[in-house]
Design a protein around this motif. Structure first.
Motif, PDB file in Angstrom:
ATOM      1  N   TYR A  63      -3.659   1.728  -4.016  1.00 22.22           N
ATOM      2  CA  TYR A  63      -3.442   1.887  -2.573  1.00 22.22           C
ATOM      3  C   TYR A  63      -4.766   1.727  -1.826  1.00 22.22           C
ATOM      4  O   TYR A  63      -4.855   0.983  -0.847  1.00 22.22           O
ATOM      5  CB  TYR A  63      -2.818   3.258  -2.269  1.00 22.22           C
TER       6      TYR A  63
ATOM      7  N   ALA B  41       2.308   1.824  -3.418  1.00 21.33           N
ATOM      8  CA  ALA B  41       1.283   2.332  -4.325  1.00 21.33           C
ATOM      9  C   ALA B  41       0.944   3.790  -4.039  1.00 21.33           C
ATOM     10  O   ALA B  41       0.861   4.612  -4.960  1.00 21.33           O
ATOM     11  CB  ALA B  41       0.022   1.462  -4.246  1.00 21.33           C
ATOM     12  N   GLU B  42       0.756   4.128  -2.766  1.00 21.57           N
ATOM     13  CA  GLU B  42       0.366   5.505  -2.453  1.00 21.57           C
ATOM     14  C   GLU B  42       1.507   6.492  -2.676  1.00 21.57           C
ATOM     15  O   GLU B  42       1.330   7.533  -3.313  1.00 21.57           O
ATOM     16  CB  GLU B  42      -0.135   5.639  -1.018  1.00 21.57           C
TER      17      GLU B  42
ATOM     18  N   ALA C 123       0.835  -1.205   0.000  1.00 17.99           N
ATOM     19  CA  ALA C 123       0.000   0.000   0.000  1.00 17.99           C
ATOM     20  C   ALA C 123       0.868   1.252   0.000  1.00 17.99           C
ATOM     21  O   ALA C 123       0.579   2.224  -0.715  1.00 17.99           O
ATOM     22  CB  ALA C 123      -0.943  -0.005   1.207  1.00 17.99           C
TER      23      ALA C 123
END
Length: 110
Positions: A47, A16-17, A13
């Motif tokens: 995310y 992705a973020e 996550a």
């Protein structure tokens, strides 16, 4: 096994973020274009999807804990991608944040 899954989801996550935000930044601030912005938006959506797979059912707990992962991950991203050199206070702050993640997500509960 649940701990390893949870940690892996947090790491994915964060990639992705942070990666998505970086792509949007590059697309707009560094004038690389709308394809970079679009890729960033897709990564940010990824995310949002990834955090829903955390084993804990509490949205507030998961997002609060993820905040600490985001802090440490952002510093790591800066080191790897932008050549940022954190000082001892950056590293200490990241360690405190990760300790908070451990307390919020993984402390024994009745």
């Amino acid at each position: 096994m649940m701990l390893a899954r949870s940690v892996a989801l947090f790491v994915l996550a964060a990639l992705a973020e942070i990666g998505g935000a970086w792509l949007v930044w590059q697309g707009i601030r560094e004038e690389r274009g709308l394809l970079w912005v679009g890729a960033g938006v897709l990564a940010l959506g990824t995310y949002g999807l990834l955090v829903t797979f955390q084993p804990d059912a509490s949205f507030g707990r998961v997002l609060a804990a993820y905040g600490g992962v985001f802090v440490a991950g952002s510093l790591a991203w800066g080191v790897v991608v932008d050549g940022f050199r954190p000082d001892r206070w950056d590293l200490t702050g990241a360690a405190v944040c990760l300790a908070g993640v451990a307390l919020i997500m993984y402390a024994p509960r009745p």
